[in-house]
Scaffold this motif. Structure first.
Motif, PDB file in Angstrom:
ATOM      1  N   GLN A 523       0.862  -1.198   0.000  1.00 19.47           N
ATOM      2  CA  GLN A 523       0.000   0.000   0.000  1.00 19.47           C
ATOM      3  C   GLN A 523       0.896   1.245   0.000  1.00 19.47           C
ATOM      4  OE1 GLN A 523      -2.684   0.625   3.375  1.00 19.47           O
ATOM      5  NE2 GLN A 523      -4.202   1.502   1.962  1.00 19.47           N
ATOM      6  N   LEU A 539       1.939  -5.831   3.114  1.00 22.01           N
ATOM      7  CA  LEU A 539       0.836  -6.466   3.849  1.00 22.01           C
ATOM      8  C   LEU A 539       0.666  -7.907   3.372  1.00 22.01           C
ATOM      9  CD1 LEU A 539      -1.437  -3.331   3.641  1.00 22.01           C
ATOM     10  CD2 LEU A 539      -0.566  -4.301   5.775  1.00 22.01           C
ATOM     11  N   LYS A 679       2.339   6.395  13.908  1.00 18.04           N
ATOM     12  CA  LYS A 679       1.314   6.132  12.896  1.00 18.04           C
ATOM     13  C   LYS A 679      -0.048   6.229  13.566  1.00 18.04           C
ATOM     14  CE  LYS A 679       0.859   3.014   9.012  1.00 18.04           C
ATOM     15  NZ  LYS A 679       1.243   1.744   8.430  1.00 18.04           N
TER      16      LYS A 679
HETATM   17  N1  LIG Z   1       2.605  -8.995  11.843  1.00 21.61           N
HETATM   18  C1  LIG Z   1       2.077  -8.725  10.648  1.00 21.61           C
HETATM   19  N2  LIG Z   1       0.899  -8.141  10.574  1.00 21.61           N
HETATM   20  C2  LIG Z   1       0.389  -7.899   9.367  1.00 21.61           C
HETATM   21  C3  LIG Z   1       1.052  -8.188   8.203  1.00 21.61           C
HETATM   22  N3  LIG Z   1       0.278  -7.836   7.166  1.00 21.61           N
HETATM   23  C4  LIG Z   1      -0.821  -7.291   7.669  1.00 21.61           C
HETATM   24  N4  LIG Z   1      -0.753  -7.334   9.001  1.00 21.61           N
HETATM   25  C5  LIG Z   1      -1.684  -6.831   9.936  1.00 21.61           C
HETATM   26  O1  LIG Z   1      -2.906  -7.383   9.707  1.00 21.61           O
HETATM   27  C6  LIG Z   1      -3.878  -6.427  10.076  1.00 21.61           C
HETATM   28  C7  LIG Z   1      -4.843  -6.289   8.947  1.00 21.61           C
HETATM   29  O2  LIG Z   1      -4.130  -5.881   7.843  1.00 21.61           O
HETATM   30  P1  LIG Z   1      -4.871  -5.643   6.494  1.00 21.61           P
HETATM   31  O3  LIG Z   1      -6.141  -6.373   6.410  1.00 21.61           O
HETATM   32  O4  LIG Z   1      -3.876  -5.778   5.431  1.00 21.61           O
HETATM   33  O5  LIG Z   1      -5.252  -4.173   6.643  1.00 21.61           O
HETATM   34  C8  LIG Z   1      -4.294  -3.216   6.348  1.00 21.61           C
HETATM   35  C9  LIG Z   1      -4.823  -2.277   5.315  1.00 21.61           C
HETATM   36  O6  LIG Z   1      -5.429  -2.942   4.249  1.00 21.61           O
HETATM   37  C10 LIG Z   1      -5.806  -1.479   6.085  1.00 21.61           C
HETATM   38  N5  LIG Z   1      -6.054  -0.185   5.459  1.00 21.61           N
HETATM   39  C11 LIG Z   1      -5.207   0.620   4.839  1.00 21.61           C
HETATM   40  N6  LIG Z   1      -5.879   1.722   4.394  1.00 21.61           N
HETATM   41  C12 LIG Z   1      -7.150   1.604   4.785  1.00 21.61           C
HETATM   42  C13 LIG Z   1      -8.294   2.383   4.640  1.00 21.61           C
HETATM   43  O7  LIG Z   1      -8.285   3.489   4.042  1.00 21.61           O
HETATM   44  N7  LIG Z   1      -9.457   1.938   5.161  1.00 21.61           N
HETATM   45  C14 LIG Z   1      -9.485   0.698   5.845  1.00 21.61           C
HETATM   46  N8  LIG Z   1     -10.648   0.351   6.315  1.00 21.61           N
HETATM   47  N9  LIG Z   1      -8.435  -0.009   5.987  1.00 21.61           N
HETATM   48  C15 LIG Z   1      -7.271   0.395   5.466  1.00 21.61           C
HETATM   49  O8  LIG Z   1      -5.151  -1.273   7.290  1.00 21.61           O
HETATM   50  C16 LIG Z   1      -4.270  -2.377   7.573  1.00 21.61           C
HETATM   51  C17 LIG Z   1      -2.894  -1.827   7.779  1.00 21.61           C
HETATM   52  O9  LIG Z   1      -2.849  -1.740   9.111  1.00 21.61           O
HETATM   53  P2  LIG Z   1      -1.521  -1.339   9.850  1.00 21.61           P
HETATM   54  O10 LIG Z   1      -0.579  -2.467   9.783  1.00 21.61           O
HETATM   55  O11 LIG Z   1      -1.956  -1.045  11.193  1.00 21.61           O
HETATM   56  O12 LIG Z   1      -1.021  -0.176   9.117  1.00 21.61           O
HETATM   57  C18 LIG Z   1      -3.192  -5.140  10.329  1.00 21.61           C
HETATM   58  O13 LIG Z   1      -3.094  -4.938  11.694  1.00 21.61           O
HETATM   59  C19 LIG Z   1      -1.839  -5.357   9.798  1.00 21.61           C
HETATM   60  O14 LIG Z   1      -0.851  -4.708  10.535  1.00 21.61           O
HETATM   61  C20 LIG Z   1       2.319  -8.777   8.325  1.00 21.61           C
HETATM   62  O15 LIG Z   1       2.982  -9.074   7.344  1.00 21.61           O
HETATM   63  N10 LIG Z   1       2.792  -9.019   9.566  1.00 21.61           N
END
Ligand SMILES: Nc1nc2c(ncn2[C@@H]2O[C@H](COP(=O)(O)O[C@H]3[C@@H](O)[C@H](n4cnc5c(=O)[nH]c(N)nc54)O[C@@H]3COP(=O)(O)O)[C@@H](O)[C@H]2O)c(=O)[nH]1
Length: 760
Positions: A523, A539, A679
């Protein structure tokens, strides 16, 4: 007188020649007869030969030997011998006749000279009165006739002698050949007999030294009296030969006469055929051993009537023990000796059948130890094994004879508790089990207090077959675990759906990495001032062939619990670093890569090494890697977390606190952490238009900046949210407004397009 002496000398000389010729002639006869046919022993003496000294009867005189050897070599026939004799005879006759004629003419000449010299001769010396010189010549003719006659006679004699000799030689030859043949037959017979005797002795020896017991008994029913036993029989059974010889064969069966396993053997004896069976035998001391018994009839002369039976016993006690051991192992848990899953299922089937008749319920109790993993991880597997063996013992002690205690693996135990007339099982038994497990356990210098959670499924209400009952008891146990240590829970159908899904997912997750079911999406993260893509967050995605795409929220926590997050996290780190480096090399600038770390990964001992290795392997500069930690991770053990973060910072990587604001939000500690980025969690961003959340976001941005930290907002979905963030100085953003997480190719396309945020 001189003339008389001369005449006498001539006579002597002629006589000597005649004698020598006769000697040669007779020797020739002898040699001819010897030479004709088979060689024969030399004649003991040759009396005619005065030149030979006969000292040894075996020794031949030289001419005789020479002649024999000559004739033998030329191997002349009977007729040839006769012809030679005749020729020799005629030659000698001619010689004699010539000599007689010479004497005759010589003496006539001498007499005439003597008379001419005026001497008178005595009447005796003169030719007889009236006897003319022709009459005198008659003597020579007589010599000639005598010689001819002698030659013929000698020839006839030789012919007869040689013929007889040849017949004798033929008969002797035939007899000798017959004798030699008979001799050969005899030698062969002797050799065959010796061979037979040798092989018999060998067989006897084999029987004697055989490790298997061999018995020879008479074929006379019904006794089949024993006639011979070999030393192995004595050794195996403890009976001396003298104690069993003359006894009935069936006496060896010990006290259990007429046993089922002996039926085949008794039938073979009765029907006089071969038979074999695995039977239990008894030694003299009464102990039992297993043997494979072979019985075979022995016939007189190979195909005559059956005179004996030979019984061979192979001691198979070791094999039987081994088989029993294998069978035990196949149905028991090796560590604890408890029933394993196979035996549990078998017993459960039986117990259900009993329950169907009695109508009394049957409990299946699934037990899982609390904190067992901790013991195993901290004290090692030997300590873990000790715990398991102790628990097994305690469970056995706390249950009844009729109950079954099984271990399925790890720290999972299952009890089968059938209810009987006395009212058990009931809740009391569950408490009894809890109490038994909770007894303190000494492990080296440590004293442990164990506890367990239990789930109960009841037959017939909670399942109709063994597998369902065990599965439902497991689900109930899982629910008990959720309530905390030392709980138990009865199964309810409402528990099923969620737990089953989780159980299924667990087993799939175990193999997802090796089956290549994971991939990464990226992303974009954008700089709010320039609107440019400055980095990306990697991700994890799980694409299951049957279950489809599984959301990270559904499996990251599970992988964390199962410990699978370590290998999965390593894979994410290496894959993402390699991809970021590839994009940099493709000319997309120094993009920053953000990778999430889980709590377990953060605490793993070789995190530093794993990160350093990923960077080294891929060639990505440490400064381009940002590791996202969560508040809960670092606040759990601040000191330890600070040390880990310091080590990571020393590597050169950047650190960010993810989901900031959702956890402890301990701003006081934040100052002490060597972090680079804060963040803001998307929950604040989504409600950013509400006053409270707007205030929090403003405060976070301001705080971060005061700590010289960068701020990135995630979950930005609307232009209003973007505007708010820009307005309050947020540095970067990521969210669906600009882009969802993208596959590698989609992200590359975005980079190629040079997409940017719209200007404010
Ligand atoms: N230890 C690890 N954790 C991981 C890894 N890959 C993902 N994750 C964690 O899983 C949680 C869910 O992740 P995901 O479904 O991929 O969601 C990510 C984004 O898709 C989502 N996102 C980003 N932008 C938006 C948005 O505008 N709206 C919305 N509703 N969702 C959005 O957020 C998640 C990213 O979250 P973060 O990490 O907190 O930045 C999530 O907790 C992941 O961290 C991995 O490889 N290892």
């Amino acid at each position: 007188m001189k003339g008389v002496r001369t005449r006498a000398a001539i006579c002597r000389s002629v006589t000597q020649r005649l004698h020598s010729a006769a000697t040669i002639f007779l020797a020739g006869i002898a040699v001819c007869s010897a030479a004709n046919g088979r060689p024969r022993a030399p004649r003991p003496t040759v009396s005619h030969c005065q030149g030979c000294r006969i000292t040894d009867r075996r020794r031949r005189c030289l001419p005789d030997a020479i002649m024999q050897s000559f004739f033998k070599r030329i191997s002349i026939s009977v007729s040839t011998s006769a012809l030679i004799t005749l020729a020799v005879g005629l030659s000698l006759t001619a010689l004699c006749y010539a000599s007689a004629r010479q004497i005759e003419s010589e003496s006539t000449r001498l007499l005439l000279q003597y008379h001419a010299s005026g001497h008178t001769l005595r009447a005796a010396m003169l030719p007889a009165n009236g006897m003319s010189l022709d009459a005198n010549h008659r003597g020579s003719l007589y010599v000639l006739l005598g010689g001819l006659l002698s030659s013929l006679l000698a020839t006839a004699y030789v012919f007869q002698l040689v013929s007889r000799n040849s017949v004798i030689a033929r008969i002797t030859g035939e007899r000798t050949a017959a004798l030699q043949f008979a001799n050969l037959r005899l030698s062969e017979d002797i050799a065959a007999r010796m061979h037979t005797e040798k092989s018999l002795r060998l067989r006897e020896r084999i029987i004697e030294v055989s490790a298997n017991a061999i018995i020879l008994c008479s074929a006379d029913a019904p006794g089949y009296l024993i006639e011979y036993v070999n030393p192995a029989f004595e050794r195996i059974t403890g009976y001396a030969a003298g104690e069993v010889i003359g006894q009935r064969l069936e006496d060896l069966q010990g006290p259990e006469q007429g046993r089922q396993d002996m039926h085949e053997i008794t039938a073979a004896l009765r029907e006089q055929r071969e038979g074999k069976a695995i039977v239990r035998n008894f030694r003299k001391d009464g102990s039992c051993y297993w043997s494979e018994l072979f019985v075979a009839p022995v016939r007189d002369d190979g195909d005559g009537p059956v005179s004996h039976f030979v019984v061979a016993q192979y001691d198979i006690s070791t094999v039987m023990r081994f088989e029993q051991e294998l069978e035990f192992q196949a149905r028991h848990d090796i560590l604890t000796g408890l029933a394993n899953r196979a035996l549990l299922r078998e017993r459960l089937e039986q117990a259900m059948a009993v329950t169907r008749r009695s109508g009394l319920p049957l409990w299946v109790v699934f037990i899982d130890l609390d904190r067992f993993k901790f013991v195993n991880d901290t004290l090692g597997h030997d300590a873990g094994d000790t715990v398991l063996k102790n628990v097994a013992e305690r469970l056995r002690d706390a249950t009844r004879e009729v109950d079954t205690v099984a271990r399925l693996g790890g720290d999972e135990f299952v009890l089968l508790l059938p209810q009987h007339g006395n009212g058990e099982p009931g809740a009391a038994i569950l408490q009894r089990i809890q109490d038994a497990v909770a007894q303190p356990l000494q492990l080296g210098e440590y004293e442990f207090f164990l506890s367990c959670c239990m789930g109960v499924a009841v037959y017939p209400d909670d399942g109709q077959d063994a597998d369902t009952l065990i599965k439902h008891a497991d689900i109930a146990m899982y629910r008990a675990k959720e309530q905390g240590r030392g709980h138990w829970q009865f199964y309810a159908s409402s528990m099923n759906a969620g737990t089953l899904e989780r159980l299924g997912l667990e087993s799939e997750l175990r193999h997802a990495l090796e089956r290549g079911q994971f991939h990464l999406e990226y992303q974009p993260q954008l700089d709010l001032a320039s609107g440019k893509v400055v980095g990306m967050e990697a991700l994890l995605r799980w694409q299951h062939p049957q279950l489809g795409r599984i959301a990270p929220a559904s499996f990251i926590g599970l992988a964390e619990e199962m410990g699978l997050i370590i290998p999965i996290g390593d894979w994410v780190l290496r894959t993402a670093c390699a991809q970021a480096r590839a994009w940099q090399l493709a000319g997309h600038g120094p993009l920053r890569l953000a990778v999430n770390l889980s709590a377990r990964q953060f605490k793993q001992r070789n995190l530093l090494h794993a990160v350093a290795q990923a960077l080294a392997e891929t060639g990505l500069a440490a400064a381009h890697l940002e590791l996202e930690l969560t508040e809960s991770m670092v606040m759990h053990d601040v000191e330890q977390a600070t040390a880990i973060m310091a080590n990571l910072k020393a590597l050169g990587v950047q650190l960010s606190i993810d989901d900031f604001g959702t956890g402890y939000s301990s701003l006081a500690y934040l100052r002490h952490f060597p972090i680079d980025v804060l963040k803001i969690d998307k929950t604040f961003v989504s409600d950013i238009t509400h006053d409270d959340d707007a205030a929090i976001v403003r405060a976070i941005i301001s705080l971060a900046h005061s700590l010289r930290l960068k701020v990135i907002a995630e979950g930005v979905e609307t232009p209003q949210q973007l505007a708010f963030l820009r307005q309050h100085g947020c540095d970067q953003m990521q969210g669906y407004l600009f882009s969802r997480p993208l596959t590698v190719s989609a992200f590359e396309a975005l980079l190629h397009e040079g997409s940017m945020l719209a200007a404010a």
